[in-house]
Motif scaffolding. Structure first.
Motif, PDB file in Angstrom:
ATOM      1  N   ASN A   1      19.787   0.933  12.562  1.00 38.31           N
ATOM      2  CA  ASN A   1      18.691   0.727  13.513  1.00 38.31           C
ATOM      3  C   ASN A   1      18.957  -0.478  14.403  1.00 38.31           C
ATOM      4  O   ASN A   1      18.670  -0.444  15.611  1.00 38.31           O
ATOM      5  CB  ASN A   1      17.379   0.553  12.754  1.00 38.31           C
TER       6      ASN A   1
ATOM      7  N   GLY B   1      25.035   4.664  21.692  1.00 35.83           N
ATOM      8  CA  GLY B   1      24.520   3.960  20.526  1.00 35.83           C
ATOM      9  C   GLY B   1      24.953   4.620  19.224  1.00 35.83           C
ATOM     10  O   GLY B   1      25.343   3.932  18.258  1.00 35.83           O
ATOM     11  N   LEU B   2      24.906   5.943  19.173  1.00 31.15           N
ATOM     12  CA  LEU B   2      25.328   6.660  17.964  1.00 31.15           C
ATOM     13  C   LEU B   2      26.805   6.405  17.669  1.00 31.15           C
ATOM     14  O   LEU B   2      27.205   6.239  16.508  1.00 31.15           O
ATOM     15  CB  LEU B   2      25.082   8.162  18.140  1.00 31.15           C
TER      16      LEU B   2
ATOM     17  N   LEU C   1      21.364   0.590  17.055  1.00 34.59           N
ATOM     18  CA  LEU C   1      20.731   1.467  18.041  1.00 34.59           C
ATOM     19  C   LEU C   1      19.792   0.702  18.956  1.00 34.59           C
ATOM     20  O   LEU C   1      19.608   1.078  20.124  1.00 34.59           O
ATOM     21  CB  LEU C   1      19.968   2.584  17.339  1.00 34.59           C
TER      22      LEU C   1
ATOM     23  N   ARG D   1      14.524   5.981  18.002  1.00 33.82           N
ATOM     24  CA  ARG D   1      15.454   5.502  16.969  1.00 33.82           C
ATOM     25  C   ARG D   1      15.101   6.096  15.609  1.00 33.82           C
ATOM     26  O   ARG D   1      15.982   6.535  14.854  1.00 33.82           O
ATOM     27  CB  ARG D   1      15.444   3.970  16.899  1.00 33.82           C
TER      28      ARG D   1
ATOM     29  N   ILE E   1      21.894   7.077  24.289  1.00 32.89           N
ATOM     30  CA  ILE E   1      21.762   7.506  22.893  1.00 32.89           C
ATOM     31  C   ILE E   1      23.130   7.821  22.308  1.00 32.89           C
ATOM     32  O   ILE E   1      23.472   7.371  21.201  1.00 32.89           O
ATOM     33  CB  ILE E   1      20.829   8.727  22.796  1.00 32.89           C
TER      34      ILE E   1
END
Length: 254
Positions: free
Chosen positions: A140, A124-125, A143, A153, A121
Motif C-alpha cells: 500500500n 505502481g503495480l 501504491l 488502492r 496504476i
C-alpha cells in the motif's frame, strides 16, 4: 480457456463480469441480491482471478472465452451484467452472438475508444517487488506514490495474495504482464455490429466514463436501449449505491 466461477441462486441464467484488475468477488454482493431472481454465474474474467488468459488478449477473445464457458454450462440463452471492462466484454458478447443474449446490463462504460486511464496504476503495480514484499501495508505504501485514492488502492490489494509456488513471496490474482502488454486492446471501441435485445446502461452521475457525446456510438449498436443514472455515484456505482443499483437491475431483469 478455463473460466473460474461461482454459482448462486436459481432461475433464468445471468452471467456477471467484473472490471479491470478485479475478481468475481467484487460483484458478489450484487450477485447475492439477484440470486433469488436469477441463477447467477459470477465469473473471473479472462486473465483475472483463477481464469486463464486467451492469446491474444482482446475484447473479442475475452468475449469468445465467456461464450465458450456458456457452452460448457449448457446455457443456450442468458442475460449479462458487466461493470467497466466487464461491461465492454458483455457488450462484445451481445454484439458477436446476439441471439443468445436475453438482456444486457452495462454498468458505467460505453462501447467507445477510451484514452489510457490506468498508466499510473500499472506503474505502481510494477513497482511492488513481489519476491521481497513483506506485507500488504508495504504494498500500500508503494501504491500511495502512484494512486491517491485509498479506495482504488484497497480494491487492487484485494487481488494480492501469497504465492503458492515458490513458497515465499506474493502474486497478483490477475495477469499483470499480459494486461499491461495488451492494454490498448482493452480500451478500444466495441465491434460495430448491433444487438437488438433489451439493453440497459447504468451510469454514475459523478462518473466521466459515459458522456453525452457517446450516445451515437451507443444507439448505433444498441437500438433497444435505456439509460438509468444513479446520482451521487461515481464509477464504482455498484458499491457506492448498492441498493439503488440492485433495484434497477431487478426491475430490468424482471
Amino acid at each position: 480457456m478455463t473460466i473460474s466461477y461461482q454459482v448462486l441462486g436459481q432461475g433464468k441464467p445471468l452471467i456477471i463480469i467484473h472490471g479491470l484488475f478485479g475478481t468475481s468477488d467484487n460483484l458478489k454482493q450484487i450477485a447475492k441480491a439477484l440470486s433469488d431472481q436469477c441463477k447467477v454465474y459470477l465469473i473471473d474474467a479472462p486473465a483475472h482471478g483463477d481464469s486463464t488468459t486467451p492469446s491474444p488478449l482482446t475484447l473479442t477473445t475475452m468475449a469468445q472465452a465467456v461464450l465458450q464457458f456458456a457452452d460448457e454450462q449448457g446455457l443456450n440463452q442468458f442475460s449479462l451484467l458487466g461493470h467497466s471492462l466487464g461491461g465492454k466484454i458483455a457488450m462484445e458478447i451481445a454484439l458477436l452472438d446476439n441471439s443468445r443474449v436475453d438482456r444486457l446490463i452495462v454498468a458505467d462504460i460505453a462501447p467507445v475508444q477510451y484514452t489510457r486511464r490506468h498508466d499510473n496504476i500499472i506503474q505502481g503495480l510494477n513497482e511492488i517487488n513481489l519476491v521481497t514484499l513483506e506485507n500488504r501495508q508495504q504494498a500500500n505504501e508503494t501504491l500511495t506514490q502512484y494512486i491517491d485514492d485509498a479506495g482504488v488502492r484497497g480494491f487492487l490489494l484485494k487481488s494480492l495474495t501469497r504465492a503458492e509456488k515458490p513458497a515465499t513471496g506474493w502474486r497478483w490474482r490477475f495477469d499483470l504482464q499480459v494486461l499491461q502488454q495488451n492494454y490498448d486492446n482493452l480500451i478500444k471501441g466495441n465491434s460495430e455490429l448491433s444487438f437488438p435485445g433489451p439493453t440497459l446502461f447504468i451510469v454514475g452521475g459523478n462518473s466521466n466514463y459515459v458522456l453525452p457525446e457517446h450516445k451515437p456510438q451507443i444507439v448505433s449498436r444498441f437500438a433497444n436501449v435505456n439509460v438509468k443514472v444513479i446520482q451521487n455515484a461515481g464509477h464504482w456505482l455498484h458499491a457506492e449505491k448498492a441498493t439503488a443499483f440492485v433495484k434497477i437491475c431487478r426491475d430490468f431483469l424482471a
